[in-house]
Design a protein around this motif. Structure first.
Motif, mmCIF file in Angstrom:
data_model
loop_
_atom_site.group_PDB
_atom_site.id
_atom_site.type_symbol
_atom_site.label_atom_id
_atom_site.label_comp_id
_atom_site.label_asym_id
_atom_site.label_seq_id
_atom_site.Cartn_x
_atom_site.Cartn_y
_atom_site.Cartn_z
ATOM 1 N N PHE A 156 -24.230 -13.898 -9.519
ATOM 2 C CA PHE A 156 -23.728 -15.283 -9.757
ATOM 3 C C PHE A 156 -22.460 -14.834 -10.674
ATOM 4 C CE2 PHE A 156 -23.463 -19.313 -12.199
ATOM 5 C CZ PHE A 156 -23.464 -20.247 -11.253
ATOM 6 N N ALA A 157 -22.437 -14.065 -11.666
ATOM 7 C CA ALA A 157 -21.472 -13.850 -12.747
ATOM 8 C C ALA A 157 -20.240 -13.164 -11.949
ATOM 9 C CB ALA A 157 -21.943 -12.918 -13.593
ATOM 10 N N TYR B 116 -7.288 -18.073 -12.744
ATOM 11 C CA TYR B 116 -7.696 -18.255 -14.100
ATOM 12 C C TYR B 116 -8.352 -16.863 -14.733
ATOM 13 C CZ TYR B 116 -6.765 -23.036 -13.018
ATOM 14 O OH TYR B 116 -6.376 -24.282 -12.902
ATOM 15 N N ASP B 117 -7.911 -16.421 -15.995
ATOM 16 C CA ASP B 117 -8.565 -15.163 -16.370
ATOM 17 C C ASP B 117 -9.923 -15.274 -16.619
ATOM 18 O OD1 ASP B 117 -8.279 -12.912 -17.159
ATOM 19 O OD2 ASP B 117 -8.109 -13.044 -19.418
ATOM 20 N N THR B 118 -10.761 -14.117 -16.227
ATOM 21 C CA THR B 118 -12.135 -14.293 -16.344
ATOM 22 C C THR B 118 -12.421 -12.786 -16.655
ATOM 23 O OG1 THR B 118 -12.361 -13.725 -13.861
ATOM 24 C CG2 THR B 118 -12.591 -15.806 -14.522
ATOM 25 N N PHE B 119 -13.660 -12.577 -17.168
ATOM 26 C CA PHE B 119 -14.418 -11.516 -17.060
ATOM 27 C C PHE B 119 -16.164 -11.560 -17.141
ATOM 28 C CE2 PHE B 119 -13.358 -12.483 -21.595
ATOM 29 C CZ PHE B 119 -14.647 -12.667 -22.057
ATOM 30 N N VAL B 120 -16.754 -10.388 -17.067
ATOM 31 C CA VAL B 120 -18.054 -10.554 -17.129
ATOM 32 C C VAL B 120 -18.606 -9.727 -18.076
ATOM 33 C CG1 VAL B 120 -20.202 -9.866 -15.702
ATOM 34 C CG2 VAL B 120 -18.210 -10.663 -14.470
ATOM 35 N N VAL B 121 -19.672 -10.169 -18.946
ATOM 36 C CA VAL B 121 -20.190 -9.593 -19.807
ATOM 37 C C VAL B 121 -21.844 -9.169 -19.488
ATOM 38 C CG1 VAL B 121 -21.227 -9.998 -22.367
ATOM 39 C CG2 VAL B 121 -18.851 -10.806 -21.730
ATOM 40 N N LEU B 122 -22.373 -8.261 -19.791
ATOM 41 C CA LEU B 122 -23.611 -7.786 -19.723
ATOM 42 C C LEU B 122 -24.424 -7.543 -21.083
ATOM 43 C CD1 LEU B 122 -23.018 -4.903 -16.896
ATOM 44 C CD2 LEU B 122 -23.416 -7.001 -16.798
ATOM 45 N N PRO C 249 -38.364 -9.866 -26.962
ATOM 46 C CA PRO C 249 -39.116 -9.035 -25.853
ATOM 47 C C PRO C 249 -39.397 -10.009 -24.874
ATOM 48 C CG PRO C 249 -40.417 -9.218 -27.798
ATOM 49 C CD PRO C 249 -39.220 -9.843 -28.396
ATOM 50 N N TRP C 250 -39.386 -11.355 -24.791
ATOM 51 C CA TRP C 250 -40.014 -12.238 -23.619
ATOM 52 C C TRP C 250 -38.732 -12.838 -22.864
ATOM 53 C CZ3 TRP C 250 -40.491 -13.599 -28.826
ATOM 54 C CH2 TRP C 250 -39.629 -14.662 -29.484
ATOM 55 N N LEU C 251 -37.415 -12.344 -23.376
ATOM 56 C CA LEU C 251 -36.430 -12.885 -22.404
ATOM 57 C C LEU C 251 -35.974 -11.612 -21.490
ATOM 58 C CD1 LEU C 251 -34.549 -14.967 -25.137
ATOM 59 C CD2 LEU C 251 -35.933 -15.441 -23.182
ATOM 60 N N ASP C 252 -35.148 -12.128 -20.497
ATOM 61 C CA ASP C 252 -34.552 -10.783 -19.785
ATOM 62 C C ASP C 252 -33.129 -10.579 -20.087
ATOM 63 O OD1 ASP C 252 -36.782 -10.641 -18.026
ATOM 64 O OD2 ASP C 252 -36.176 -12.573 -16.999
ATOM 65 N N ASP C 253 -32.538 -9.345 -19.758
ATOM 66 C CA ASP C 253 -31.367 -9.107 -19.985
ATOM 67 C C ASP C 253 -30.438 -9.890 -18.941
ATOM 68 O OD1 ASP C 253 -32.151 -6.842 -21.560
ATOM 69 O OD2 ASP C 253 -31.779 -5.660 -19.830
ATOM 70 N N HIS C 254 -29.294 -10.093 -19.277
ATOM 71 C CA HIS C 254 -28.394 -11.225 -18.738
ATOM 72 C C HIS C 254 -26.841 -10.715 -18.447
ATOM 73 C CE1 HIS C 254 -27.648 -15.196 -17.088
ATOM 74 N NE2 HIS C 254 -26.843 -15.672 -18.117
ATOM 75 N N GLY C 255 -26.282 -11.102 -17.144
ATOM 76 C CA GLY C 255 -25.159 -11.022 -16.883
ATOM 77 C C GLY C 255 -24.298 -12.387 -17.026
ATOM 78 N N CYS C 256 -23.170 -12.708 -17.381
ATOM 79 C CA CYS C 256 -22.471 -13.921 -17.494
ATOM 80 C C CYS C 256 -21.066 -13.624 -17.389
ATOM 81 C CB CYS C 256 -22.764 -14.602 -18.818
ATOM 82 S SG CYS C 256 -22.529 -16.431 -18.888
ATOM 83 N N ALA C 257 -20.325 -14.664 -16.384
ATOM 84 C CA ALA C 257 -19.101 -14.746 -16.456
ATOM 85 C C ALA C 257 -18.472 -15.608 -17.454
ATOM 86 C CB ALA C 257 -18.623 -15.371 -14.881
ATOM 87 N N PHE C 258 -17.332 -15.221 -17.922
ATOM 88 C CA PHE C 258 -16.513 -16.038 -19.180
ATOM 89 C C PHE C 258 -15.229 -16.321 -18.343
ATOM 90 C CE2 PHE C 258 -19.840 -14.529 -21.490
ATOM 91 C CZ PHE C 258 -20.004 -15.424 -22.546
#
Length: 192
Positions: A87-88, A101-107, A113-122
């Motif tokens: 998605f990101a 438009y200027d974007t980047f992705v952050v990991l 412990p109960w949450l997952d790692d995440h990737g997101c566009a900015f």
């Protein structure tokens, strides 16, 4: 003679009531009239409205699906399926390469412990693409260095459910901001 008059009356009545003229074809309403991958639809308008609409449509149509690696943007746009890195990368690609438009992705690494790692566009806050982010509480925007410009997240929802308290940078990559092409097609990337 009576038959002729009766037939004439039927024809006049039918023509006045519209029974002899078919109704014009009206295609069914399509709430998603734009697409980058469906040739039967118009491409998104190359404008701020088009970028905002693309992000809204992607959020509405996306189906979460775990997979290995990060897909290429066109593959994600064609299926509207995948996990957060897909998605990101898709949002960052189209918002930057098509709309300009200027974007980047952050990991991000989950710190609880109960949450997952995440990737997101900015996207650059000054672009106006994430105009609806102004309604969110502070905590998920990023100031990109060295310029100090503010970037807003383009996540599953307008207001992401993660903050700097729940997710942080991966220690091995530090505060690296990725371009979409650094992650697209990477078979090793596996975030949820």
């Amino acid at each position: 003679m009576r038959r002729g008059v009766a037939l004439l009356c039927v024809c006049v009545i039918c023509s006045l009531s519209g029974c002899m003229r078919p109704e014009p074809y009206v295609p069914p309403y399509d709430p998603y009239p734009y697409s980058f991958t469906d040739s039967s639809k118009l491409a998104y308008p190359k404008s701020l409205y088009g970028a905002q609409r693309f992000v809204q449509d992607a959020r509405a149509l996306w189906v979460y699906e775990t997979n290995a690696g990060a897909r290429y943007p066109s593959e994600s746009a064609a299926t509207m399926r995948g996990d957060c890195d897909d998605f990101a990368v898709m949002l960052a690609f189209y918002v930057q390469e098509y709309f300009g438009y200027d974007t980047f992705v952050v990991l991000l690494m989950a710190l609880v412990p109960w949450l997952d790692d995440h990737g997101c566009a900015f996207v650059s806050a000054s672009s106006g693409v994430a105009y609806d982010y102004a309604s969110c509480s502070e905590g998920t925007y990023i100031a990109a260095y060295p310029t100090g410009a503010v970037y807003y997240p383009l996540d599953w929802t307008v207001c992401p459910d993660w903050t700097i308290e729940t997710h942080g940078w991966f220690p091995e990559i530090g505060g690296k901001l990725f371009e979409w092409y650094e992650l697209a097609g990477n078979p090793q990337l596996s975030l949820d």
